[in-house]
Design an enzyme around this catalytic site. Structure first.
Site, PDB file in Angstrom:
ATOM      1  N   ASP A  36       0.864  -1.188   0.000  1.00 40.44           N
ATOM      2  CA  ASP A  36       0.000   0.000   0.000  1.00 40.44           C
ATOM      3  C   ASP A  36       0.894   1.229   0.000  1.00 40.44           C
ATOM      4  O   ASP A  36       2.022   1.195   0.508  1.00 40.44           O
ATOM      5  CB  ASP A  36      -0.901  -0.001   1.244  1.00 40.44           C
ATOM      6  CG  ASP A  36      -2.151   0.850   1.053  1.00 40.44           C
ATOM      7  OD1 ASP A  36      -3.242   0.268   0.950  1.00 40.44           O
ATOM      8  OD2 ASP A  36      -2.028   2.102   1.006  1.00 40.44           O
ATOM      9  N   CYS A 275     -19.824   1.651  -0.940  1.00 38.52           N
ATOM     10  CA  CYS A 275     -19.998   1.139  -2.304  1.00 38.52           C
ATOM     11  C   CYS A 275     -21.380   1.303  -2.939  1.00 38.52           C
ATOM     12  O   CYS A 275     -21.453   1.595  -4.131  1.00 38.52           O
ATOM     13  CB  CYS A 275     -19.576  -0.314  -2.363  1.00 38.52           C
ATOM     14  SG  CYS A 275     -17.810  -0.475  -2.085  1.00 38.52           S
TER      15      CYS A 275
HETATM   16  P1  NAD Z   1      -9.914   1.305   0.815  1.00 40.24           P
HETATM   17  O1  NAD Z   1      -9.873   2.759   0.630  1.00 40.24           O
HETATM   18  O2  NAD Z   1     -10.198   0.715   2.160  1.00 40.24           O
HETATM   19  O3  NAD Z   1      -8.522   0.665   0.334  1.00 40.24           O
HETATM   20  C1  NAD Z   1      -7.849   1.016  -0.828  1.00 40.24           C
HETATM   21  C2  NAD Z   1      -6.356   1.073  -0.520  1.00 40.24           C
HETATM   22  O4  NAD Z   1      -5.629   1.263  -1.726  1.00 40.24           O
HETATM   23  C3  NAD Z   1      -5.963   2.232   0.409  1.00 40.24           C
HETATM   24  O5  NAD Z   1      -5.315   1.722   1.564  1.00 40.24           O
HETATM   25  C4  NAD Z   1      -5.016   3.088  -0.455  1.00 40.24           C
HETATM   26  O6  NAD Z   1      -3.969   3.682   0.276  1.00 40.24           O
HETATM   27  C5  NAD Z   1      -4.495   2.049  -1.434  1.00 40.24           C
HETATM   28  N1  NAD Z   1      -3.944   2.608  -2.669  1.00 40.24           N
HETATM   29  C6  NAD Z   1      -4.459   3.582  -3.471  1.00 40.24           C
HETATM   30  N2  NAD Z   1      -3.665   3.791  -4.533  1.00 40.24           N
HETATM   31  C7  NAD Z   1      -2.609   2.943  -4.407  1.00 40.24           C
HETATM   32  C8  NAD Z   1      -1.448   2.685  -5.188  1.00 40.24           C
HETATM   33  N3  NAD Z   1      -1.229   3.335  -6.324  1.00 40.24           N
HETATM   34  N4  NAD Z   1      -0.582   1.753  -4.759  1.00 40.24           N
HETATM   35  C9  NAD Z   1      -0.798   1.080  -3.609  1.00 40.24           C
HETATM   36  N5  NAD Z   1      -1.879   1.270  -2.833  1.00 40.24           N
HETATM   37  C10 NAD Z   1      -2.779   2.184  -3.224  1.00 40.24           C
HETATM   38  O7  NAD Z   1     -10.986   0.747  -0.230  1.00 40.24           O
HETATM   39  P2  NAD Z   1     -11.786  -0.641  -0.163  1.00 40.24           P
HETATM   40  O8  NAD Z   1     -13.027  -0.480   0.640  1.00 40.24           O
HETATM   41  O9  NAD Z   1     -10.847  -1.740   0.150  1.00 40.24           O
HETATM   42  O10 NAD Z   1     -12.261  -0.756  -1.666  1.00 40.24           O
HETATM   43  C11 NAD Z   1     -11.351  -1.043  -2.705  1.00 40.24           C
HETATM   44  C12 NAD Z   1     -12.129  -1.439  -3.944  1.00 40.24           C
HETATM   45  O11 NAD Z   1     -12.872  -2.628  -3.686  1.00 40.24           O
HETATM   46  C13 NAD Z   1     -13.153  -0.404  -4.406  1.00 40.24           C
HETATM   47  O12 NAD Z   1     -13.198  -0.413  -5.813  1.00 40.24           O
HETATM   48  C14 NAD Z   1     -14.461  -0.933  -3.851  1.00 40.24           C
HETATM   49  O13 NAD Z   1     -15.564  -0.530  -4.630  1.00 40.24           O
HETATM   50  C15 NAD Z   1     -14.263  -2.421  -3.970  1.00 40.24           C
HETATM   51  N6  NAD Z   1     -15.053  -3.222  -3.017  1.00 40.24           N
HETATM   52  C16 NAD Z   1     -15.138  -2.841  -1.710  1.00 40.24           C
HETATM   53  C17 NAD Z   1     -15.840  -3.626  -0.794  1.00 40.24           C
HETATM   54  C18 NAD Z   1     -15.925  -3.262   0.665  1.00 40.24           C
HETATM   55  O14 NAD Z   1     -16.614  -3.972   1.400  1.00 40.24           O
HETATM   56  N7  NAD Z   1     -15.283  -2.219   1.139  1.00 40.24           N
HETATM   57  C19 NAD Z   1     -16.439  -4.826  -1.228  1.00 40.24           C
HETATM   58  C20 NAD Z   1     -16.317  -5.179  -2.575  1.00 40.24           C
HETATM   59  C21 NAD Z   1     -15.619  -4.377  -3.456  1.00 40.24           C
HETATM   60  C1  UGA Z   2     -22.293  -4.535   0.000  1.00 40.06           C
HETATM   61  C2  UGA Z   2     -22.706  -5.853  -0.662  1.00 40.06           C
HETATM   62  O1  UGA Z   2     -23.589  -6.560   0.214  1.00 40.06           O
HETATM   63  C3  UGA Z   2     -21.494  -6.717  -0.988  1.00 40.06           C
HETATM   64  O2  UGA Z   2     -21.904  -7.868  -1.705  1.00 40.06           O
HETATM   65  C4  UGA Z   2     -20.516  -5.891  -1.837  1.00 40.06           C
HETATM   66  O3  UGA Z   2     -19.354  -6.652  -2.103  1.00 40.06           O
HETATM   67  C5  UGA Z   2     -20.146  -4.624  -1.093  1.00 40.06           C
HETATM   68  O4  UGA Z   2     -21.354  -3.862  -0.815  1.00 40.06           O
HETATM   69  C6  UGA Z   2     -19.260  -3.699  -1.881  1.00 40.06           C
HETATM   70  O5  UGA Z   2     -19.207  -3.781  -3.082  1.00 40.06           O
HETATM   71  O6  UGA Z   2     -18.678  -2.886  -1.193  1.00 40.06           O
HETATM   72  P1  UGA Z   2     -21.615  -3.791   2.447  1.00 40.06           P
HETATM   73  O7  UGA Z   2     -21.862  -2.426   1.912  1.00 40.06           O
HETATM   74  O8  UGA Z   2     -20.345  -4.072   3.135  1.00 40.06           O
HETATM   75  O9  UGA Z   2     -21.713  -4.861   1.261  1.00 40.06           O
HETATM   76  O10 UGA Z   2     -22.787  -4.184   3.450  1.00 40.06           O
HETATM   77  P2  UGA Z   2     -24.325  -4.615   3.247  1.00 40.06           P
HETATM   78  O11 UGA Z   2     -24.615  -5.727   4.165  1.00 40.06           O
HETATM   79  O12 UGA Z   2     -24.670  -4.824   1.832  1.00 40.06           O
HETATM   80  O13 UGA Z   2     -25.105  -3.337   3.786  1.00 40.06           O
HETATM   81  C7  UGA Z   2     -25.097  -2.111   3.073  1.00 40.06           C
HETATM   82  C8  UGA Z   2     -26.039  -1.130   3.736  1.00 40.06           C
HETATM   83  O14 UGA Z   2     -27.399  -1.507   3.548  1.00 40.06           O
HETATM   84  C9  UGA Z   2     -25.835  -1.020   5.245  1.00 40.06           C
HETATM   85  O15 UGA Z   2     -25.937   0.322   5.640  1.00 40.06           O
HETATM   86  C10 UGA Z   2     -26.978  -1.836   5.805  1.00 40.06           C
HETATM   87  O16 UGA Z   2     -27.344  -1.459   7.105  1.00 40.06           O
HETATM   88  C11 UGA Z   2     -28.065  -1.539   4.800  1.00 40.06           C
HETATM   89  N1  UGA Z   2     -29.122  -2.581   4.749  1.00 40.06           N
HETATM   90  C12 UGA Z   2     -28.839  -3.837   4.336  1.00 40.06           C
HETATM   91  C13 UGA Z   2     -30.414  -2.247   5.110  1.00 40.06           C
HETATM   92  O17 UGA Z   2     -30.715  -1.097   5.491  1.00 40.06           O
HETATM   93  N2  UGA Z   2     -31.378  -3.210   5.061  1.00 40.06           N
HETATM   94  C14 UGA Z   2     -31.118  -4.479   4.649  1.00 40.06           C
HETATM   95  O18 UGA Z   2     -32.068  -5.309   4.616  1.00 40.06           O
HETATM   96  C15 UGA Z   2     -29.812  -4.799   4.287  1.00 40.06           C
END
Ligand code: NAD
Ligand code: UGA
Length: 458
Positions: A36, A275
Site C-alpha cells: 500500500d 460502495c
Molecule cells: P480502501 O480505501 O479501504 O482501500 C484502498 C487502498 O488502496 C488504500 O489503503 C489506499 O492507500 C491504497 N492505494 C491507493 N492507490 C494505491 C497505489 N497506487 N498503490 C498502492 N496502494 C494504493 O478501499 P476498499 O473499501 O478496500 O475498496 C477497494 C475497492 O474494492 C473499491 O473499488 C471498492 O468498490 C471495492 N469493493 C469494496 C468492498 C468493501 O466492502 N469495502 C467490497 C467489494 C468491493
Molecule cells: C455490500 C454488498 O452486500 C457486498 O456484496 C458488496 O461486495 C459490497 O457492498 C461492496 O461492493 O462494497 P456492504 O456495503 O459491506 O456490502 O454491506 P451490506 O450488508 O450490503 O449493507 C449495506 C447497507 O445496507 C448497510 O448500511 C446496511 O445497514 C443496509 N441494509 C442492508 C439495510 O438497510 N437493510 C437491509 O435489509 C440490508
C-alpha cells in the site's frame, strides 16, 4: 521455502486486506504480499491493531503473517517479484471535472497500472478486484501493453462480493467467485490459473467464468440490485407509517415468496457504506454515456429514495420533539454504516448527526468500534459533540436515543436503567427496528420505529 505462486495485492484496505489474508490462509503453497502507498496502514497490518475490524480476521492474520503472508510498502520490488497481481485500490466517486458526483475516479487505479508497467520485468496476470466501470480492463490492457519488449499482460476481472462485518465468512464460503477474461488463448490460460487458486477452497460449481465485460458489469449490477431492495422496502415503510401497517409484517409476508426471498428487506435509516451509492451512480453514469437516459433514471431513483428515507427520519425526530432540538441532548447509538464494522464511510449516522447539529442539538455518540472514525469524520463540524464508549454513560442526561446501527448490543441494553438516567419525556427513534417496542413503551419511552405505528404516551 519455495512457493508455487507469488501473489501480490495492491491496496491494503477493506477489500485488499481481508481477501489477500484469505488466499494466504487457504493456499499455503502461495506466497502472498500486500502493499500500500499508505505506510500507516501497512504498519497497522504488521501490528496487533489491524486497520480493519472484521470478526475472525485477527486469527487468520496471526496464523499466516510472516509465514506466507507479508505486508510491505515496497511496491516496486513487489511488482517485479510477483507474477499474479490483484489490484484492490480505491475507486471513489469523482469529485471534480467531467462526471463529478457520478463517475468513478480512476486515478488510483491508473497510477497502479503505470506502476505495474514500469516495474514489471516479466509477464504478469493483472486481476481487477476493485469495482470498476465496464470496459476498464480494456483501458488497463492499453496502458500495460504500451511498453516495449516481450513482456505480456493478461487482465482478468475478479470482482469481490464480500460484505463488511461478514468479510471472513463471505470470503471463506462465498455464494460465487466470478472470473472474467478475454476469450483468447492467453486470456483463457490466465483465467485457468486464477481458477486454480480459488479451487484450493471453493467448489468448482461456485466458480463462475465469463467474458471480461460481463464480469465487470455484474459487480455493479449486483450492488444495484441489493441497494434497490433496501430502497424498495424503505419506500414501503413510508406508506406503512401513513396507513398503520407494519413494515416487518409486510416484509415477512412478501419475503416468504421464494421467488422474492427474505434477505435485504430490513427497513431502516437507509443504506450506507462506501460502495452502494458510488456503484449505482457509476452505473447511472455509464447508462448516460451509452445513451440510455431512461435506464439511468430508473437506477438513480434508488439513491434518491435512500436520501428521502434519511430526510424523512430526521424530520420525524424534529416533529416528534415539539419542533425544536436546540440545546437538547441527543444520544446517537451506532455510527458505523452497519453492525460488526468500524467503517463509517457514507454512514447514515454521519448525515443524521450533521442534521442534528444543524438544529443545534448537543450530540453524544456511542459505538463499539467506530468512535475513532466518527471523530475523524466530524472533526471539522461545528457544534457540541461528545464521544462515549459506554452506551449507558452516553445516554445519561439525554432527551432522546437515536439508534442508527444494528449492533447486537443495542438489542439487549437495560433500557429501564437508561430511561431512569434520561430527561423526560424520553424518546427512542429506532432507525433499525431493533428495540422491543412494547417493553420500551411500558418503561415510559415514546418510541418511534421505522415503518410501524409509533408508541407514544401523548
Ligand atoms: P480502501 O480505501 O479501504 O482501500 C484502498 C487502498 O488502496 C488504500 O489503503 C489506499 O492507500 C491504497 N492505494 C491507493 N492507490 C494505491 C497505489 N497506487 N498503490 C498502492 N496502494 C494504493 O478501499 P476498499 O473499501 O478496500 O475498496 C477497494 C475497492 O474494492 C473499491 O473499488 C471498492 O468498490 C471495492 N469493493 C469494496 C468492498 C468493501 O466492502 N469495502 C467490497 C467489494 C468491493
Ligand atoms: C455490500 C454488498 O452486500 C457486498 O456484496 C458488496 O461486495 C459490497 O457492498 C461492496 O461492493 O462494497 P456492504 O456495503 O459491506 O456490502 O454491506 P451490506 O450488508 O450490503 O449493507 C449495506 C447497507 O445496507 C448497510 O448500511 C446496511 O445497514 C443496509 N441494509 C442492508 C439495510 O438497510 N437493510 C437491509 O435489509 C440490508
Amino acid at each position: 521455502m519455495e512457493f508455487k505462486t507469488n501473489i501480490l495485492g495492491i491496496g491494503a484496505g477493506y477489500v485488499g486486506g481481508p481477501s489477500m489474508v484469505m488466499i494466504a490462509a487457504k493456499c499455503p503453497d502461495c506466497k502472498v504480499t500486500v502493499v500500500d502507498i499508505n505506510p500507516q496502514r501497512i504498519a497497522a497490518w504488521n501490528s496487533d491493531q489491524l486497520p480493519v475490524y472484521e470478526p475472525g480476521l485477527e486469527e487468520l492474520v496471526q496464523k499466516t503473517r510472516g509465514k506466507n503472508l507479508f505486508f510491505s510498502t515496497e511496491l516496486e520490488k513487489a511488482i517485479s517479484e510477483n507474477d499474479m497481481i490483484f489490484v484492490c485500490v480505491n475507486t471513489p466517486t469523482k469529485t471534480f471535472g467531467a462526471g463529478a458526483g457520478m463517475a468513478a475516479d480512476l486515478q488510483y487505479w491508473e497510477q497502479t497500472a503505470r506502476q505495474i508497467l514500469e516495474n514489471a520485468q516479466s509477464s504478469k496476470i493483472v486481476i481487477e478486484k476493485s469495482t470498476l466501470p465496464i470496459k476498464t480492463a480494456q483501458a488497463m490492457e492499453r496502458i500495460l501493453n504500451s511498453g516495449k519488449g516481450n513482456i505480456t499482460f493478461d487482465v482478468l476481472s475478479n470482482p469481490e462480493f464480500m460484505a463488511e462485518g461478514t468479510a471472513v465468512s463471505d470470503l471463506e464460503n462465498p455464494d460465487r467467485v466470478l472470473i472474467g477474461s478475454r476469450e483468447t488463448e492467453s486470456g483463457l490460460a490466465a483465467r485457468a490459473r486464477l481458477v486454480e487458486i480459488y479451487s484450493h477452497w471453493i467448489k468448482p460449481e461456485k466458480i463462475l467464468t465469463s467474458n471480461i465485460w460481463s464480469a465487470e458489469l455484474s459487480k455493479l449490477v449486483a450492488n444495484a440490485f441489493l441497494a434497490q431492495r433496501v430502497s424498495s422496502i424503505n419506500s414501503i415503510s413510508a406508506l406503512c407509517e401513513k396507513a398503520d401497517a407494519d413494515i416487518s409484517e409486510v416484509a415477512k409476508a412478501v419475503g416468504t415468496d421464494s421467488r422474492i426471498g427474505s434477505k435485504f428487506l430490513q427497513a431502516g435509516v437507509g443504506f450506507g457504506g462506501s460502495c452502494f451509492k458510488k456503484d449505482i451512480l457509476n452505473l447511472v453514469y455509464l447508462c448516460h454515456f451509452y445513451g440510455l437516459p431512461e435506464v439511468a433514471a430508473y437506477w438513480e431513483s434508488v439513491v434518491k429514495m435512500n436520501d428521502y428515507q434519511q430526510r424523512r427520519f430526521i424530520a420525524n425526530i424534529l416533529r416528534s420533539m415539539f419542533n425544536t432540538l436546540a440545546g437538547k441532548k441527543v444520544c446517537v447509538m451506532g455510527f458505523s454504516f452497519k453492525a460488526d464494522t468500524g467503517d463509517t464511510r457514507e454512514s447514515p449516522a454521519l448525515y443524521i448527526t450533521r442534521m442534528l447539529l444543524e438544529e443545534h442539538a448537543e450530540v453524544v455518540i456511542t459505538d463499539p468500534k467506530a468512535l475513532k472514525n466518527a471523530a475523524d469524520d466530524l472533526k471539522r463540524d461545528k457544534g457540541k459533540i461528545q464521544y462515549r464508549e459506554d452506551p449507558y454513560e452516553a445516554a445519561a442526561g439525554c432527551h432522546a436515543l437515536v439508534i442508527l446501527t444494528d449492533w447486537n448490543v443495542y438489542k439487549t441494553l437495560d433500557y429501564q436503567r437508561i430511561y431512569t438516567s434520561m430527561v423526560k419525556p424520553a424518546f427512542i427513534f429506532d432507525g433499525r427496528n431493533i428495540v422491543d417496542l412494547q417493553k420500551c413503551f411500558e418503561i415510559g419511552f415514546n418510541v418511534f420505529p421505522v415503518g410501524k405505528p409509533a408508541w407514544t404516551h401523548f
